[in-house]
Design an enzyme around this catalytic site. Sequence first.
Site, PDB file in Angstrom:
ATOM      1  N   HIS A 183      -0.035  -1.526  -0.202  1.00  0.00           N
ATOM      2  CA  HIS A 183      -0.126   0.079   0.217  1.00  0.00           C
ATOM      3  C   HIS A 183       0.503   1.518  -0.057  1.00  0.00           C
ATOM      4  CE1 HIS A 183      -4.111  -1.563   0.538  1.00  0.00           C
ATOM      5  NE2 HIS A 183      -3.528  -2.643   0.868  1.00  0.00           N
ATOM      6  N   ASP A 197       3.693   9.370  -1.180  1.00  0.00           N
ATOM      7  CA  ASP A 197       2.752   8.217  -0.591  1.00  0.00           C
ATOM      8  C   ASP A 197       2.295   7.513  -2.043  1.00  0.00           C
ATOM      9  OD1 ASP A 197      -0.161   7.518   0.441  1.00  0.00           O
ATOM     10  OD2 ASP A 197       0.177  10.152   0.819  1.00  0.00           O
TER      11      ASP A 197
END
Length: 466
Positions: free
Chosen positions: A158, A359
Amino acid sequence: MNRLIVISHRAPDPAGLKDSGGMVVALKNAMQVHKGIWVGCAPTTREPDQPDIAQLDFFHGDAFDIAYYHLSEDEHAGFYTRYSNSVIWPAFHGRLDLIDPEGNSFATYNNVARKIAQALRPHIRPDDLIWVQDYQLIPVAGHLRALGVRNKMGFFLHIPFPARDVIMAIPHSQIMLRGFCDYDLIGFQSKRDIEKFSIALRSLLDVTPDSNNRFQRGGRTIQIGHFPISIDVEEFSRFAHQNGNHCVEGGSKGIIAVDRLDYSKGLLQRLRGFRQFLADHPEHYGQVTLTQIAQPTREHIPAYRSLKTEVEQLVSAINGQYGGVEWVPVHYVNKRVSRERVAGLLRSGKGCLVTPLADGMNLVAKEFVVAQDPADPGVLILSMFAGASEELSAALLVNPYDTGSIAAATERAISMPIEERRARHADLLKAVQSNSIGDWSRNYLAALQAQAITTAPQPVEFRPKD
Ligand code: GDG
């Protein structure tokens, strides 16, 4: 349809009382379709009379079962706080200066993965698909393979995958990289992550993926793919409509930002950018307010505590310098707010600053797009280093390290003509709608199904002597 076994550190609350984060919402969807077992960590650490990790604690549900592993305080400290969140997390987000490689945290990290594998082994059926989530649990497949499990196993990262030199600087990184290779399908959020992973494979394991992102290792074919995660578009849109009365401060020119208070999210740089914007544009005094929701997170880790202090000082300095009796430029909320309220705030923001330094994806960017009114939409200002920037190229893309870039984009957002706002928003909405949450798990699991069954002898390289 094959049964699914998901293994993630965070698992849903069996009573359904706890508000779930983005990953849990995304996986719930897949579990409801496939049924099976969702393995995750119990919410509290283990008391001496509670079962060891070696024993899973089952909660049987209508659609699927939840099985908790219980960590002792020492295991939690070494596995989760130390190696996962004070080595891998900072390193994978490019912050080698924040890694804390002290002690035997890798051994604990690896032992926890082994114990989870041992506890799960008796519950695995031959045609189950196994899907391991995220950086806390990379070694699980290696331990399952060592126990003779031949099932198709997938892994999804992730968070972003780092540059090769960063990987090399992480203690035990070679072992970790080999751990990735015990899966049949390695999923990333973005194409950029695939490139970085391929470079690391070539340099560190002497393996070169082919033009279809496949490579051979240990007698198996391993596929790499990018599967951008998303949100439940319909649900979030409904939430936002129903809660639109939760306005941001600053009326028609409110800027919103919503993050966990994590150094990867770039809050300090963003605040400096907003201060620069105020310095450059006195005509906006009294009108433009930044509402920053900063949900507390990992507060027991020193780097997070220092960040909190620095953010508070900067907010206070900006408000002291530019604010007055009638207007406070930064409305700072260091509390978790309800999901409904987040949706309402995102709907009423006329601009949204999503400026992480690194991110994997960033779901807030997608939530903002979906929350907006297409007839009079706000403007998304998005970091070029968020995985989301690959899909959301119609946003105003900024360099989050450059305060001037953030300041200029903020000015552009609040003065953008409605035609341009509508056109950009239409493109963004189309991008988010074309890849909703169900697509993420469906695409991933279809790719995992398509992998050939593992028949060759299992690799033995991920066997650290711990
Ligand atoms: C990882 C990766 C990847 C935030 N504050 C509050 C609140 N939130 C919600 C947001 C959003 C979620 O939390 C955060 O999403 P991110 O995408 O920023 O996620 P991370 O927590 O960093 O997680 C990331 C993600 O996994 C999924 O793969 O996108 O790149 O780092 O939904 O709205 N929600 C509530 N109150 C808050 O105060 N209720």
